[in-house]
Motif scaffolding. Structure first.
Motif, PDB file in Angstrom:
ATOM      1  N   GLN A 117      10.396  47.954  23.397  1.00  0.00           N
ATOM      2  CA  GLN A 117       9.606  46.726  23.515  1.00  0.00           C
ATOM      3  C   GLN A 117       9.240  46.437  24.966  1.00  0.00           C
ATOM      4  O   GLN A 117       8.113  46.053  25.275  1.00  0.00           O
ATOM      5  CB  GLN A 117      10.394  45.554  22.940  1.00  0.00           C
ATOM      6  CG  GLN A 117      10.547  45.591  21.429  1.00  0.00           C
ATOM      7  CD  GLN A 117      11.492  44.520  20.922  1.00  0.00           C
ATOM      8  OE1 GLN A 117      11.410  43.375  21.325  1.00  0.00           O
ATOM      9  NE2 GLN A 117      12.410  44.906  20.041  1.00  0.00           N
ATOM     10  N   GLU A 118      10.195  46.635  25.850  1.00  0.00           N
ATOM     11  CA  GLU A 118       9.926  46.414  27.272  1.00  0.00           C
ATOM     12  C   GLU A 118       8.829  47.346  27.773  1.00  0.00           C
ATOM     13  O   GLU A 118       7.921  46.930  28.502  1.00  0.00           O
ATOM     14  CB  GLU A 118      11.214  46.641  28.065  1.00  0.00           C
ATOM     15  CG  GLU A 118      11.053  46.473  29.564  1.00  0.00           C
ATOM     16  CD  GLU A 118      12.343  46.733  30.316  1.00  0.00           C
ATOM     17  OE1 GLU A 118      12.264  47.288  31.431  1.00  0.00           O
ATOM     18  OE2 GLU A 118      13.422  46.385  29.789  1.00  0.00           O
ATOM     19  N   ARG A 120       5.155  46.651  26.309  1.00  0.00           N
ATOM     20  CA  ARG A 120       4.527  45.432  26.818  1.00  0.00           C
ATOM     21  C   ARG A 120       4.094  45.555  28.269  1.00  0.00           C
ATOM     22  O   ARG A 120       3.373  44.702  28.777  1.00  0.00           O
ATOM     23  CB  ARG A 120       5.478  44.252  26.609  1.00  0.00           C
ATOM     24  CG  ARG A 120       5.529  43.840  25.144  1.00  0.00           C
ATOM     25  CD  ARG A 120       6.656  42.915  24.807  1.00  0.00           C
ATOM     26  NE  ARG A 120       6.651  42.616  23.371  1.00  0.00           N
ATOM     27  CZ  ARG A 120       7.691  42.166  22.696  1.00  0.00           C
ATOM     28  NH1 ARG A 120       8.855  41.964  23.319  1.00  0.00           N
ATOM     29  NH2 ARG A 120       7.612  41.928  21.402  1.00  0.00           N
ATOM     30  N   GLN A 121       4.521  46.616  28.955  1.00  0.00           N
ATOM     31  CA  GLN A 121       4.046  46.849  30.316  1.00  0.00           C
ATOM     32  C   GLN A 121       2.670  47.505  30.339  1.00  0.00           C
ATOM     33  O   GLN A 121       2.064  47.618  31.401  1.00  0.00           O
ATOM     34  CB  GLN A 121       5.045  47.735  31.064  1.00  0.00           C
ATOM     35  CG  GLN A 121       6.372  47.087  31.352  1.00  0.00           C
ATOM     36  CD  GLN A 121       7.276  47.993  32.176  1.00  0.00           C
ATOM     37  OE1 GLN A 121       6.895  48.476  33.242  1.00  0.00           O
ATOM     38  NE2 GLN A 121       8.478  48.246  31.674  1.00  0.00           N
ATOM     39  N   ARG A 122       2.220  47.986  29.167  1.00  0.00           N
ATOM     40  CA  ARG A 122       0.904  48.633  29.047  1.00  0.00           C
ATOM     41  C   ARG A 122       0.769  49.781  30.054  1.00  0.00           C
ATOM     42  O   ARG A 122      -0.210  49.881  30.800  1.00  0.00           O
ATOM     43  CB  ARG A 122      -0.223  47.614  29.205  1.00  0.00           C
ATOM     44  CG  ARG A 122      -0.152  46.503  28.161  1.00  0.00           C
ATOM     45  CD  ARG A 122      -1.367  45.607  28.175  1.00  0.00           C
ATOM     46  NE  ARG A 122      -1.256  44.536  27.207  1.00  0.00           N
ATOM     47  CZ  ARG A 122      -1.571  44.626  25.920  1.00  0.00           C
ATOM     48  NH1 ARG A 122      -2.015  45.774  25.439  1.00  0.00           N
ATOM     49  NH2 ARG A 122      -1.440  43.594  25.105  1.00  0.00           N
ATOM     50  N   TRP A 152       8.412  42.888  15.155  1.00  0.00           N
ATOM     51  CA  TRP A 152       9.675  43.312  15.759  1.00  0.00           C
ATOM     52  C   TRP A 152      10.884  42.573  15.180  1.00  0.00           C
ATOM     53  O   TRP A 152      11.956  43.156  15.003  1.00  0.00           O
ATOM     54  CB  TRP A 152       9.627  43.103  17.274  1.00  0.00           C
ATOM     55  CG  TRP A 152       8.874  44.166  18.011  1.00  0.00           C
ATOM     56  CD1 TRP A 152       7.710  44.032  18.714  1.00  0.00           C
ATOM     57  CD2 TRP A 152       9.243  45.547  18.134  1.00  0.00           C
ATOM     58  NE1 TRP A 152       7.319  45.236  19.259  1.00  0.00           N
ATOM     59  CE2 TRP A 152       8.244  46.180  18.916  1.00  0.00           C
ATOM     60  CE3 TRP A 152      10.307  46.314  17.649  1.00  0.00           C
ATOM     61  CZ2 TRP A 152       8.293  47.537  19.227  1.00  0.00           C
ATOM     62  CZ3 TRP A 152      10.355  47.671  17.969  1.00  0.00           C
ATOM     63  CH2 TRP A 152       9.358  48.272  18.748  1.00  0.00           C
ATOM     64  N   TYR A 170       3.852  48.817  18.886  1.00  0.00           N
ATOM     65  CA  TYR A 170       2.820  47.882  19.303  1.00  0.00           C
ATOM     66  C   TYR A 170       3.503  46.726  20.028  1.00  0.00           C
ATOM     67  O   TYR A 170       4.724  46.573  19.971  1.00  0.00           O
ATOM     68  CB  TYR A 170       2.050  47.372  18.082  1.00  0.00           C
ATOM     69  CG  TYR A 170       1.561  48.475  17.175  1.00  0.00           C
ATOM     70  CD1 TYR A 170       0.333  49.092  17.393  1.00  0.00           C
ATOM     71  CD2 TYR A 170       2.337  48.926  16.089  1.00  0.00           C
ATOM     72  CE1 TYR A 170      -0.110  50.121  16.568  1.00  0.00           C
ATOM     73  CE2 TYR A 170       1.903  49.946  15.265  1.00  0.00           C
ATOM     74  CZ  TYR A 170       0.671  50.540  15.505  1.00  0.00           C
ATOM     75  OH  TYR A 170       0.245  51.569  14.696  1.00  0.00           O
ATOM     76  N   THR A 171       2.717  45.883  20.689  1.00  0.00           N
ATOM     77  CA  THR A 171       3.332  44.758  21.388  1.00  0.00           C
ATOM     78  C   THR A 171       4.006  43.792  20.423  1.00  0.00           C
ATOM     79  O   THR A 171       4.999  43.150  20.774  1.00  0.00           O
ATOM     80  CB  THR A 171       2.280  44.002  22.215  1.00  0.00           C
ATOM     81  OG1 THR A 171       1.216  43.579  21.347  1.00  0.00           O
ATOM     82  CG2 THR A 171       1.717  44.878  23.321  1.00  0.00           C
ATOM     83  N   ASP A 172       3.493  43.703  19.191  1.00  0.00           N
ATOM     84  CA  ASP A 172       4.038  42.725  18.243  1.00  0.00           C
ATOM     85  C   ASP A 172       4.910  43.335  17.152  1.00  0.00           C
ATOM     86  O   ASP A 172       5.478  42.614  16.331  1.00  0.00           O
ATOM     87  CB  ASP A 172       2.903  41.938  17.587  1.00  0.00           C
ATOM     88  CG  ASP A 172       1.896  42.836  16.888  1.00  0.00           C
ATOM     89  OD1 ASP A 172       1.815  44.032  17.228  1.00  0.00           O
ATOM     90  OD2 ASP A 172       1.180  42.352  15.990  1.00  0.00           O
TER      91      ASP A 172
END
Length: 529
Positions: free
Chosen positions: A286-287, A290-292, A406, A441-443
């Motif tokens: 997840q970390e 989310r940093q893309r 998540w 994915y971010t979500d």
């Protein structure tokens, strides 16, 4: 090379199980007994004659019809390997252009013939099985494999929809581009098949799922030709590409596809690391997502898959060394393997690697270097060949996938594995099940579950066991708010569970759209909804 008629891949390619893997399966499930199999000649001798009027583009050859009658689902395998096959197409056509597809659809409408588009034959949810009493024509699109137009300024490429993954990348590579879409079926599946099943490639974190790559195209429908122009963006009402994405042949035959491509990356890196448990692994993933970062893949295996993967790869010695080393470090028996990939310029790839190292260490993990990533990359399209080897040893293997936010992921992943492991207790059989997060994915994330069980001697019992496990897993997914399919479409196998996800208005909307384009219902009837 010749494709297997009742299994995965080329007849000349084998991927035998290491001795350690067979020993592990005997310990987990008991000794396997391969069921008897029929010969191709015997199956062909029992096929009824085709019922189609003559047409110059159509073959009624029994072997060609059989080879275009099923996909790669476990029920497909059970039918083919036992010889207890239901209906097969009455004929197979091999069009080479959109115009020939148009002619064949007009022919099918005139004679009341059902049409099943056939790409690479890799469906695992029953897309290719004939349904109903009408004569059936399979449209094999493999000869429609050319790059038609390349707009290098706009990074848009238009292909005929029957192009396979390797052929597509070969034509793009000559111009310095790539699509970057690599499903596990990449060697055989087709661009059109990816679009109409909403496919997701192994490196979709960086390159995107097929819905992001699909810019437009040409659809031949019973109502006529439908062009979908490629726009960078549009506010002109609902995006009608969405009716084609995931349509599974119900709207018509996708004959041309325009995709968004990019320059081939200057550098790539695939590596691996271990994390002390699924909770820590999910937190690290997840970390990172989310940093893309310029990452193209994050794939996290649960502890059972981590152990099974090493055993199946013949890495028993490495497994023992890791156990000793991690025990010395104080780790419990719940390590999770994280594979990651990065692509871009040399500085971008280097930066992404440093960020992965930092995140893994923050969550108590350890880096394994590039060897696990290189091993995965070399064998990523060979893993399905293990299905042949497992069957020959007396074991069935199947997979299923879903996606959830998540906050539900850990619970659902654990519950799916638990339910499947207990799913055949009523007949005294064990199931070995494990999972990994294949796309993030971010979500939320996708959960990809693999499960193995012993084959019975009778095909009806094998099919019953599969249905029992499939229903159990599907209901578990719905109960926990997951999608019934993350990357393989609906077909026949997921159809009973679709109403929960789409609702009555949604299903009526889809049925109305299909009816508008195909008022006589000849396009792949019985699938999706």
């Amino acid at each position: 090379m010749v494709r297997r008629w009742n299994g995965w891949g080329e007849e000349e390619v084998n991927y035998p199980l290491p001795a350690g893997a067979r020993e592990m399966l005997v310990q987990l499930l008991g000794p396997g007994t391969p069921p008897g199999e029929v010969r191709l000649e015997d199956v062909l001798s029992g096929l009824p004659a085709g019922r189609l009027p003559d047409h110059p583009l159509i073959s009624a050859d029994p072997e060609i019809r059989l080879r275009h009658s099923r996909g790669q689902s476990l029920p497909d395998w059970i039918e083919l390997r036992s010889g207890r096959i239901g209906r097969v197409p009455d004929g197979v056509a091999f069009p080479e252009s959109s115009e020939q597809v148009r002619q064949l659809l007009e022919y099918a409408q005139e004679y009341g013939i059902s049409v099943i588009p056939y790409g690479g034959g890799t469906s695992v949810v029953g897309h290719l099985t004939p349904v109903g009493d009408a004569p059936v024509l399979a449209l094999a699109l493999g000869r429609m494999d050319r790059l038609l137009e390349m707009d290098e300024l706009s990074h848009l490429a238009t292909f005929q929809a029957g192009v396979s993954g390797p052929r597509l990348e070969e034509q793009l590579a000559g111009k310095g581009f790539t699509l970057g879409h690599y499903p596990q079926s990449f060697e055989y599946s087709t661009l059109g098949g990816w679009v109409v099943t909403r496919s997701s490639g192994q490196q979709s974190l960086g390159y995107g799922r097929i819905e992001r790559l699909f810019a437009g195209g040409r659809l031949e429908t019973p109502r006529g030709t439908w062009y979908l122009p490629p726009f960078p963006a549009s506010a002109a009402g609902p995006d009608l590409r969405e009716l084609v994405l995931g349509s599974e042949g119900r709207c018509g035959v996708l004959t041309e596809v325009t995709v968004r491509v990019r320059r081939r990356p200057a550098a790539e890196y695939f590596g691996g690391c271990l994390l002390p448990g699924l909770e820590a692994g999910m937190a690290a993933v997840q970390e990172l997502v989310r940093q893309r970062l310029p990452l193209v893949m994050l794939r996290l295996s649960d502890p059972l898959e981590t152990a099974t993967t090493l055993a199946m790869a013949g890495q028993a010695r490495l497994m023992r060394w890791l156990e000793k080393y991690l025990s010395w470090r104080g780790w419990k028996q719940n390590k999770c393997l994280l594979l990651f990939g990065a692509a871009g310029s040399e500085p971008e790839v280097s930066f992404a690697r440093r960020q992965v190292v930092a995140a893994v260490r923050r969550w108590g993990g350890m880096m394994l270097g590039g060897k696990p990533g290189r091993q995965w990359y070399r064998t990523r399209f060979r893993v399905p060949y293990w299905r042949n080897s497992l069957w020959e040893c007396g074991y069935a293997v199947d997979t299923l996938e879903t996606a959830v936010p998540w906050r539900r992921a850990a619970v659902l992943a654990g519950e799916l594995v638990r339910q499947l492991q207990q799913g055949l207790a009523g007949v005294g059989e064990k199931v070995h099940a494990y999972s990994h997060l294949s796309h993030v994915y971010t979500d939320g994330c996708s959960i990809y579950v693999t499960y193995l069980f012993r084959l019975a001697r009778h095909p009806e019992e094998n099919l019953r066991r599969w249905r029992q496990l499939k229903e159990l897993a599907s209901r578990t997914i719905l109960q926990h708010g997951g999608t019934i399919s993350h990357q393989h479409g609906v077909g026949l196998d997921h159809k009973p569970y679709l109403p929960v996800e789409k609702g009555e208005p949604g299903l009526k909307l889809l049925a109305g759209a299909f009816s508008l384009l195909d008022r006589h219902g000849i396009m792949n009837p019985g699938k999706l909804c």
